[in-house]
Motif scaffolding. Structure first.
Motif, PDB file in Angstrom:
ATOM      1  N   HIS A  52       0.849  -1.192   0.000  1.00  0.00           N
ATOM      2  CA  HIS A  52       0.000   0.000   0.000  1.00  0.00           C
ATOM      3  C   HIS A  52       0.883   1.240   0.000  1.00  0.00           C
ATOM      4  CE1 HIS A  52      -4.196  -1.229   0.589  1.00  0.00           C
ATOM      5  NE2 HIS A  52      -3.701  -2.293   1.199  1.00  0.00           N
ATOM      6  N   LEU A  53       0.398   2.297  -0.606  1.00  0.00           N
ATOM      7  CA  LEU A  53       1.113   3.574  -0.596  1.00  0.00           C
ATOM      8  C   LEU A  53       0.659   4.385   0.614  1.00  0.00           C
ATOM      9  CD1 LEU A  53       0.758   4.432  -4.376  1.00  0.00           C
ATOM     10  CD2 LEU A  53       2.696   3.367  -3.225  1.00  0.00           C
ATOM     11  N   PRO A  54       1.559   5.074   1.298  1.00  0.00           N
ATOM     12  CA  PRO A  54       1.178   5.867   2.482  1.00  0.00           C
ATOM     13  C   PRO A  54       0.596   7.223   2.077  1.00  0.00           C
ATOM     14  CG  PRO A  54       3.533   5.983   2.152  1.00  0.00           C
ATOM     15  CD  PRO A  54       3.001   5.048   1.110  1.00  0.00           C
ATOM     16  N   MET A  61      -1.757   4.547   9.197  1.00  0.00           N
ATOM     17  CA  MET A  61      -1.963   3.811  10.449  1.00  0.00           C
ATOM     18  C   MET A  61      -1.851   2.302  10.221  1.00  0.00           C
ATOM     19  SD  MET A  61      -2.208   6.005  12.783  1.00  0.00           S
ATOM     20  CE  MET A  61      -2.637   4.916  14.105  1.00  0.00           C
ATOM     21  N   GLN A  62      -2.404   1.803   9.121  1.00  0.00           N
ATOM     22  CA  GLN A  62      -2.319   0.377   8.828  1.00  0.00           C
ATOM     23  C   GLN A  62      -0.880  -0.045   8.532  1.00  0.00           C
ATOM     24  OE1 GLN A  62      -4.537  -2.093   8.904  1.00  0.00           O
ATOM     25  NE2 GLN A  62      -6.243  -0.797   9.516  1.00  0.00           N
ATOM     26  N   ILE A  63      -0.172   0.767   7.773  1.00  0.00           N
ATOM     27  CA  ILE A  63       1.220   0.449   7.431  1.00  0.00           C
ATOM     28  C   ILE A  63       2.088   0.430   8.679  1.00  0.00           C
ATOM     29  CG2 ILE A  63       3.264   1.326   6.228  1.00  0.00           C
ATOM     30  CD1 ILE A  63       1.307   2.246   3.994  1.00  0.00           C
ATOM     31  N   LEU A  64       1.904   1.424   9.557  1.00  0.00           N
ATOM     32  CA  LEU A  64       2.666   1.448  10.805  1.00  0.00           C
ATOM     33  C   LEU A  64       2.339   0.253  11.690  1.00  0.00           C
ATOM     34  CD1 LEU A  64       2.568   5.253  11.690  1.00  0.00           C
ATOM     35  CD2 LEU A  64       4.509   3.925  10.813  1.00  0.00           C
ATOM     36  N   ASN A  67       0.300  -3.889   8.610  1.00  0.00           N
ATOM     37  CA  ASN A  67      -0.623  -4.373   7.580  1.00  0.00           C
ATOM     38  C   ASN A  67      -0.442  -3.519   6.334  1.00  0.00           C
ATOM     39  OD1 ASN A  67      -1.673  -6.085   9.544  1.00  0.00           O
ATOM     40  ND2 ASN A  67      -3.090  -4.507  10.225  1.00  0.00           N
ATOM     41  N   LYS A  68       0.481  -3.927   5.469  1.00  0.00           N
ATOM     42  CA  LYS A  68       0.828  -3.028   4.374  1.00  0.00           C
ATOM     43  C   LYS A  68       0.717  -3.636   2.988  1.00  0.00           C
ATOM     44  CE  LYS A  68       5.503  -3.662   6.029  1.00  0.00           C
ATOM     45  NZ  LYS A  68       6.712  -2.977   6.427  1.00  0.00           N
ATOM     46  N   TYR A  69       0.016  -4.753   2.805  1.00  0.00           N
ATOM     47  CA  TYR A  69      -0.007  -5.421   1.507  1.00  0.00           C
ATOM     48  C   TYR A  69      -1.428  -5.648   1.015  1.00  0.00           C
ATOM     49  CZ  TYR A  69       4.720  -6.383   3.047  1.00  0.00           C
ATOM     50  OH  TYR A  69       5.997  -6.251   3.513  1.00  0.00           O
ATOM     51  N   GLU A  88      -8.673  -3.751   2.137  1.00  0.00           N
ATOM     52  CA  GLU A  88      -7.955  -4.913   2.658  1.00  0.00           C
ATOM     53  C   GLU A  88      -6.489  -4.558   2.889  1.00  0.00           C
ATOM     54  OE1 GLU A  88      -7.978  -8.042   4.413  1.00  0.00           O
ATOM     55  OE2 GLU A  88      -9.556  -8.312   2.936  1.00  0.00           O
ATOM     56  N   TYR A  89      -6.075  -4.621   4.123  1.00  0.00           N
ATOM     57  CA  TYR A  89      -4.673  -4.404   4.506  1.00  0.00           C
ATOM     58  C   TYR A  89      -4.199  -5.703   5.131  1.00  0.00           C
ATOM     59  CZ  TYR A  89      -5.423   0.599   3.872  1.00  0.00           C
ATOM     60  OH  TYR A  89      -5.690   1.839   3.344  1.00  0.00           O
TER      61      TYR A  89
END
Length: 135
Positions: A52-54, A61-64, A67-69, A88-89
């Motif tokens: 996912h792009l921030p 928040m999901q990437i941190l 959950n980043k894909y 979907e993260y």
């Protein structure tokens, strides 16, 4: 006239920020955010896992949180068949479990997510496999 142009600009900006906050983190994908590729055993399909792009508060928040894909399914010609939801993260740990690609006994694509199994049934769209009835 000036008042209506002002309202059109306000509505356009609202729509843009709404899109930016909800959908943009997985709207654009390609080699620049490709994480890995998983191929089916028969070579007919492959799933690209993208980062996912921030670009929004939700995605940051999901990437941190790890959950980043997200997943996109392609056929061997490179045509996009299906992609998971914009919301979907998926964490990296979920990909350690095996993906299930369409094959001669099933036309379903399944993969594990943080909250269970997700995927799609291609019974009506994939015509190159004969589904064998299991008794």
């Amino acid at each position: 006239m000036k008042k209506s142009i002002k309202w059109i600009k306000i509505i356009g900006l609202f729509a843009f920020f709404y899109w930016l906050c909800l959908f943009s983190s997985s709207s654009f994908y390609g080699n620049f955010n490709l994480y890995t590729t998983i191929k089916s055993e028969d070579g007919e399909y492959y799933a690209n896992i993208y980062k996912h792009l921030p670009t929004s508060p939700i995605s940051i928040m999901q990437i941190l949180g790890g959950n980043k894909y997200f997943v996109v399914l392609y056929n061997k010609k490179g045509e996009e068949l299906w992609r998971c939801s914009y919301f979907e993260y998926i964490s990296e740990e979920a990909f350690y479990d095996r993906m299930s690609f369409p094959n001669k006994t099933s036309n379903c694509f399944l993969f594990f997510t943080n909250h269970g199994i997700d995927g799609h049934d291609f019974s009506e769209t994939i015509r190159n496999h004969k589904v064998v009835q299991i008794k």
